[in-house]
Design a protein around this motif. Structure first.
Motif, PDB file in Angstrom:
ATOM      1  N   GLY A 263       0.812  -1.221   0.000  1.00 23.53           N
ATOM      2  CA  GLY A 263       0.000   0.000   0.000  1.00 23.53           C
ATOM      3  C   GLY A 263       0.835   1.257   0.000  1.00 23.53           C
ATOM      4  N   LEU A 264       0.209   2.324  -0.457  1.00 19.43           N
ATOM      5  CA  LEU A 264       0.894   3.617  -0.542  1.00 19.43           C
ATOM      6  C   LEU A 264       0.392   4.506   0.591  1.00 19.43           C
ATOM      7  CD1 LEU A 264       0.574   4.095  -4.411  1.00 19.43           C
ATOM      8  CD2 LEU A 264       2.526   3.177  -3.132  1.00 19.43           C
ATOM      9  N   GLU A 265       1.276   4.806   1.535  1.00 21.58           N
ATOM     10  CA  GLU A 265       0.862   5.547   2.727  1.00 21.58           C
ATOM     11  C   GLU A 265       0.933   7.053   2.500  1.00 21.58           C
ATOM     12  OE1 GLU A 265       3.145   4.212   6.111  1.00 21.58           O
ATOM     13  OE2 GLU A 265       2.967   2.121   5.500  1.00 21.58           O
TER      14      GLU A 265
ATOM     15  N   GLN B 200      -4.642   8.124  10.747  1.00 22.18           N
ATOM     16  CA  GLN B 200      -5.836   7.347  11.048  1.00 22.18           C
ATOM     17  C   GLN B 200      -5.461   6.017  11.732  1.00 22.18           C
ATOM     18  OE1 GLN B 200      -7.991   6.834   7.443  1.00 22.18           O
ATOM     19  NE2 GLN B 200      -9.948   7.292   8.411  1.00 22.18           N
ATOM     20  N   LYS B 201      -4.450   5.369  11.163  1.00 24.45           N
ATOM     21  CA  LYS B 201      -4.016   4.086  11.732  1.00 24.45           C
ATOM     22  C   LYS B 201      -3.449   4.273  13.136  1.00 24.45           C
ATOM     23  CE  LYS B 201      -2.676   1.975   7.347  1.00 24.45           C
ATOM     24  NZ  LYS B 201      -1.485   1.744   6.546  1.00 24.45           N
ATOM     25  N   MET B 202      -2.759   5.392  13.347  1.00 26.16           N
ATOM     26  CA  MET B 202      -2.188   5.648  14.673  1.00 26.16           C
ATOM     27  C   MET B 202      -3.297   5.869  15.700  1.00 26.16           C
ATOM     28  SD  MET B 202       1.094   7.983  13.551  1.00 26.16           S
ATOM     29  CE  MET B 202       1.894   8.203  15.132  1.00 26.16           C
TER      30      MET B 202
ATOM     31  N   SER C 107      -3.869   3.443  18.970  1.00 20.22           N
ATOM     32  CA  SER C 107      -3.757   3.981  20.340  1.00 20.22           C
ATOM     33  C   SER C 107      -4.907   3.495  21.222  1.00 20.22           C
ATOM     34  CB  SER C 107      -3.698   5.509  20.319  1.00 20.22           C
ATOM     35  OG  SER C 107      -4.938   6.034  19.909  1.00 20.22           O
ATOM     36  N   LYS C 108      -5.988   3.050  20.580  1.00 16.60           N
ATOM     37  CA  LYS C 108      -7.134   2.533  21.356  1.00 16.60           C
ATOM     38  C   LYS C 108      -6.913   1.081  21.780  1.00 16.60           C
ATOM     39  CE  LYS C 108     -10.232   5.548  18.789  1.00 16.60           C
ATOM     40  NZ  LYS C 108     -10.899   5.543  17.491  1.00 16.60           N
TER      41      LYS C 108
ATOM     42  N   GLY D 123       2.845   5.608  21.147  1.00 14.39           N
ATOM     43  CA  GLY D 123       3.251   4.647  20.136  1.00 14.39           C
ATOM     44  C   GLY D 123       3.793   5.355  18.918  1.00 14.39           C
ATOM     45  N   GLY D 124       4.009   4.569  17.901  1.00  8.13           N
ATOM     46  CA  GLY D 124       4.576   5.172  16.706  1.00  8.13           C
ATOM     47  C   GLY D 124       4.347   4.344  15.475  1.00  8.13           C
ATOM     48  N   LEU D 125       4.675   4.937  14.392  1.00  7.55           N
ATOM     49  CA  LEU D 125       4.565   4.284  13.091  1.00  7.55           C
ATOM     50  C   LEU D 125       5.966   4.301  12.480  1.00  7.55           C
ATOM     51  CD1 LEU D 125       1.728   4.586  10.597  1.00  7.55           C
ATOM     52  CD2 LEU D 125       3.978   5.133   9.738  1.00  7.55           C
ATOM     53  N   PRO D 126       6.667   3.175  12.508  1.00  4.11           N
ATOM     54  CA  PRO D 126       6.274   1.905  13.117  1.00  4.11           C
ATOM     55  C   PRO D 126       6.792   1.695  14.537  1.00  4.11           C
ATOM     56  CG  PRO D 126       8.173   1.567  11.689  1.00  4.11           C
ATOM     57  CD  PRO D 126       7.868   3.043  11.660  1.00  4.11           C
ATOM     58  N   GLU D 127       7.605   2.589  15.080  1.00  2.00           N
ATOM     59  CA  GLU D 127       8.265   2.274  16.350  1.00  2.00           C
ATOM     60  C   GLU D 127       7.572   2.907  17.549  1.00  2.00           C
ATOM     61  OE1 GLU D 127      12.892   2.616  17.768  1.00  2.00           O
ATOM     62  OE2 GLU D 127      11.843   4.468  17.304  1.00  2.00           O
ATOM     63  N   ASN D 128       7.486   2.149  18.625  1.00  2.00           N
ATOM     64  CA  ASN D 128       6.979   2.656  19.899  1.00  2.00           C
ATOM     65  C   ASN D 128       8.115   3.411  20.596  1.00  2.00           C
ATOM     66  OD1 ASN D 128       6.535   2.794  22.690  1.00  2.00           O
ATOM     67  ND2 ASN D 128       5.462   0.836  22.779  1.00  2.00           N
ATOM     68  N   PRO D 129       7.888   4.673  20.968  1.00  2.00           N
ATOM     69  CA  PRO D 129       8.997   5.466  21.521  1.00  2.00           C
ATOM     70  C   PRO D 129       9.186   5.340  23.035  1.00  2.00           C
ATOM     71  CG  PRO D 129       7.075   6.852  21.285  1.00  2.00           C
ATOM     72  CD  PRO D 129       6.661   5.476  20.808  1.00  2.00           C
TER      73      PRO D 129
END
Lengths: 746, 152
Positions: free
Chosen positions: A325-327, A334-336, A340-341, A493-499
């Motif tokens: 997919g093309l982000e 939206q995905k973040m 987070s939920k 969290g993060g995309l893709p890494e959780n900080p």
């Protein structure tokens, strides 16, 4: 402090050094070809005597110390030899520093990362120096027929007072080289240091200011061709086909072909991150000709399917899901929000739910930060010559030891046949840990059967990925009727890494504490960026604590100290990852140096502090906002990194952290539209410039005798919030989203 | 391809290249003068700064065809022994970190002080605005320029 005996496994350390032989070290070093000024001033010795892996002592007393770690601006090439010279009692003015090649037999941990070089090298380097000194003393004792305990050393000389004998190190170096390596050496008491703690100039400055070839991009070899790569224009796309028939006919072009950097079934190790493994290589006689031909290659791309990337993380096998997919910015956001939920608990102390239920005041804020590009000023590059089953590479990289393994695997050539020369890095900041370009260079050289130098254009560099992840953290704080902080909740969290670092401050200082984390898979590649994760954590947390202090009606600096004192008196929970005393120490120092509470008229001031990479840093920033324009007047940094080896160089590093932090907070941002990185060069990716830098930067170090801890990173993370908090004082507006320049003019 | 006669650091040089080749690559690839650095290729970072008849220009935007009949000076040519007052000031202030941008910074600073021997802070900010230092040595660069201004 007592004199200390080295507890290092010196036998193996020194034994392995002794195996390789000094000549080998010399023959690896192309930089030795361009002699430093010191060499021109001193007569080169006729003969070199190798004492151990780090040191050679000439018969004329000139001492050469190999700096084992790559140099990328941390000044390690000066400070590491200073540590050796200290224990050796060498005359620094007669010391020549050479960059060691990659040599896993002789040197440990030859890489840049985690601010660990001095911390990890501290004891081995001191032991090496002390061992060389003891060998020289033993040689003198033998030669003069006096007890070794009566020999004194100073400034490169040995002397025996009662017999009035004196000799410089070179005179006894040959004899010393024949003696067995001592079982034990005594290291100096830090209070006896003469060189450590004094400021010495960067040994490479004379070359830098005269434009001598120092960097990988300057590397040249007879018959060398220039190579460039073409990568897909978007994350989520891959090469389908290409037509280079016209481009191949252009002047100076040797060949254009498809290359595969890493095989699909290769189990990638920690630093083998790269999205684009199917590339077009353009090889030619000169850079300009290759650049032109690159534009003439006709390319067709197709969408990439989702896949599982195989990983071998230091022996732990696994895989990473890479979505197709093309982000775009919005789809990522939206995905973040969704992720987070569905966060998972990473730490829980007490009963956070009840604490929030009985709170008299709850503060909730969300902080975000975008992808960042490292933007090393020297674009990615590497020289490679694959000649049959022998490989010779040269260039700038942060983790040569790890990259060597991946290269060996890809080429099917054993590690012992691979030689990697380390050149000075024109910046690293994490980017040069991911050396896919080294592998690309070697694969291209193998294909054309010639030495090549691969160069990325700025656009190639900025769109290749390995960015700092995109992050988001929501904090909630519960204050009771006495304005005491009774509950703290982090969802990040993060995309893709959780900080998140769940065990860092203010964990341990709050009775009821909840940390929840999440990740969103992405096909945008990311990696370490100066002070990984801390760079965002500190920014968000220290901005939030400022706001909590305000809500509690407390001074922001005193509020932090109050929390740290609580954590010290009665630590909550387990595994708290900081020392409250040292944390308080930097806050007290910055408070004192800034005359906190007594700022000048018209100046707005903010404070911030953070702990990472084993060191503590705090900042107070003074600024003015005039006609909507920010002007930073002064930044005061206080650091506790233990013993400071080279104070002026250490200050330089902290000044750089301040300027880098301000620039990144204000402007740093990479964004995406249908997988395409939008910022491709410095015309749209704004970098801090001189006029935006603080007018004045002061740096102070906590004085103690703690063995050195990290310095390359710790002063960087707190800068962001020091800026946000002082901007709030100036404008009355809190800043929650990076880059700040979207909300304020700079 | 065409022959171009150049004067670089006081020496006559001849190169046979495409007329559009930027001086940056003529210097680096053809004349072995690698002190001039490639940073962005679009005149945004200043790493490739050289002097054309004493004025600072970005060599990535200067085609070789426009460099004939003028005096080109590079970092290798501003002094014999690395002892130009600006270079000495760089040593005194121990300016560099990674060092990659510093040749360009020095070239901009030398051109500034030639035109304006006593620049104000604002003059320095303006003259140096085209040079990015990613490591963040700006405060040291400015201090070094002020030191050099007393010695030019």
């Amino acid at each position: 402090m007592q004199n200390q005996f080295s507890n290092l496994s010196r036998r193996s350390f020194l034994k392995s050094s002794a195996l390789a032989g000094g000549g080998l070290l010399l023959s690896f070093s192309w930089l030795a070809g361009c002699k430093p000024n010191t060499e021109e001033l001193l007569t080169l010795p006729e003969e070199w005597f190798r004492m151990n892996g780090y040191i050679r002592i000439g018969d004329n007393g000139v001492i050469t110390i190999m700096s084992p770690n790559p140099e990328g601006g941390q000044n390690i090439k000066t400070s590491m030899p200073m540590i050796v010279a200290e224990e050796l009692d060498a005359d620094w003015s007669k010391v020549i520093v050479e960059q060691a090649p990659l040599d896993t037999e002789n040197f440990t941990r030859q890489f840049i990362g985690g601010s660990q070089a001095i911390r990890v090298g501290w004891t081995p380097l001191r032991t090496a120096g002390a061992t060389a000194r003891l060998l020289l003393m033993q040689a003198a004792a033998k030669s003069w027929n006096v007890p070794v305990s009566e020999i004194k050393t100073e400034n490169g000389f040995l002397n025996h007072q009662s017999s009035n004998k004196k000799a410089h190190y070179g005179e006894l170096a040959s004899l010393a080289a024949t003696l067995p390596i001592p079982e034990e050496v005594t290291l100096k008491n830090p209070s006896d240091f003469k060189l450590i703690g004094t400021s010495k100039k960067n040994v490479d400055v004379p070359k830098i200011i005269t434009g001598k070839p120092l960097f990988g991009i300057d590397y040249k070899k007879e018959g060398m061709k220039i190579a460039m790569i073409i990568q897909p224009p978007a994350f989520g796309m891959k090469l389908k086909s290409f037509d280079a028939s016209q481009a191949k006919r252009m002047p100076g072009i040797v060949d254009i072909f498809q290359v595969k950097s890493l095989q699909d079934d290769y189990k990638r190790t920690f630093f083998d991150t790269v999205q684009f493994t199917d590339l077009i290589a353009v090889v030619g006689n000169s850079t300009w000709e290759v650049m032109n031909a690159k534009k003439a290659v006709e390319l067709e791309y197709e969408l990439m399917e989702s896949y599982e990337e195989k990983r071998d993380m230091f022996g732990r096998e696994g895989s990473r899901f890479v979505p197709g997919g093309l982000e775009s910015d919005d789809s990522q956001e939206q995905k973040m929000q969704e992720a987070s939920k569905n966060a998972r608990v990473q730490r829980k102390d007490g009963d956070p739910e009840t604490a929030f239920a009985r709170a008299s005041q709850i503060i909730e804020r969300t902080y975000t930060a975008p992808f960042l590009v490292h933007n090393c000023m020297e674009p990615m590059n590497f020289f490679a010559h694959v000649n049959g089953d022998k490989v010779h590479c040269a260039g700038p990289l942060q983790k040569p030891e790890l990259t060597e393994q991946a290269l060996s695997n890809r080429l099917g050539i054993p590690v012992e046949n691979i030689e990697i020369e380390m050149t000075r890095l024109g910046g690293g900041y994490g980017r040069r840990s991911y050396a896919h370009w080294l592998i690309e260079a070697a694969v291209i050289s193998q294909k054309v059967n010639a030495p090549i130098k691969l160069i990325y254009t700025r656009e190639d560099d900025m769109t290749a990925g390995i960015y700092r992840s995109r992050y988001q953290i929501t904090y909630r704080a519960a204050l009771d009727e006495n304005n005491d902080l009774i509950g703290f909740h982090i969802n990040g969290g993060g995309l893709p890494e959780n900080p998140l670092h769940p065990n860092r401050f203010p964990a341990g200082a709050v009775e009821n504490y909840l940390v929840e984390g999440w990740e969103v898979p992405s096909n945008v590649t990311t990696g370490s960026f100066r002070a990984p994760r801390s760079n965002f954590n500190a920014s968000a947390e220290q901005s939030f604590l400022d706001e909590v202090a305000e809500a509690a009606g407390k001074d922001p600096l005193e509020f932090r100290i109050e929390l740290l004192k609580k954590a010290k008196a009665k630590p909550i929970g387990e595994n708290n990852d900081y020392d409250p005393d040292r944390y308080i120490g930097v806050l007290e120092l910055v408070k004192n140096k800034s005359d906190w509470g007594k700022q000048e008229n018209g100046i707005s001031r903010g404070v911030s502090a953070y702990f990472c990479h084993n060191s503590y840093a705090a900042q107070v920033m003074d600024l003015k906002v005039e006609n909507g324009q920010v002007a930073i007047q002064k930044v005061i940094t206080a650091v506790d990194c233990g013993i400071v080896v080279n104070p002026d160089a250490a200050k330089n590093l902290c000044e750089g952290a301040v300027i880098d932090g301000i620039g990144t907070a204000m402007f740093g941002e990479q964004t995406f539209e249908k997988g395409v990185p939008k910022n491709k060069n410095f015309d749209t990716y704004r970098m801090i410039r001189m006029k935006e830098a603080p007018k004045k930067i002061e740096t102070y170090f906590v004085e103690n005798n703690v063995d050195p801890t990290g310095l390359g990173e710790p002063a960087y993370p707190p800068v962001f919030a020091a800026l946000a908090n002082s901007l709030y004082q100036a404008t009355g507006k809190r800043i929650y989203n990076q880059p700040f320049s979207k909300q304020i003019s700079f | 391809m065409a022959i171009f006669n150049l004067t670089v650091n006081g020496n006559s040089k001849q190169v046979d290249v495409d007329p559009n080749t930027p001086m940056l690559w003529v210097l680096r690839d053809h004349l072995d003068l690698v002190g001039t650095k490639f940073g962005c290729g679009i005149a945004q970072c200043g790493a490739c700064t050289i002097h054309m008849d004493g004025a600072a220009v970005r060599s990535c935007q200067l085609p070789v065809s426009a460099a004939e009949g003028v005096k080109i000076t590079t970092i290798e040519g501003i002094s014999e022994k690395g002892d130009h007052p600006v270079q000495k000031a760089w040593v005194e202030h121990d300016v560099p970190q990674c060092g990659y941008c510093q040749a360009g910074q020095i070239m901009s600073a030398v051109a500034l002080l030639k035109d304006n021997p006593s620049p104000s802070d604002e003059d320095i900010d303006n003259a140096m605005n085209g040079n990015i230092c990613r490591c963040g040595t700006y405060t040291r660069i400015k201090a070094a320029i002020k030191t050099a201004s007393q010695n030019v």
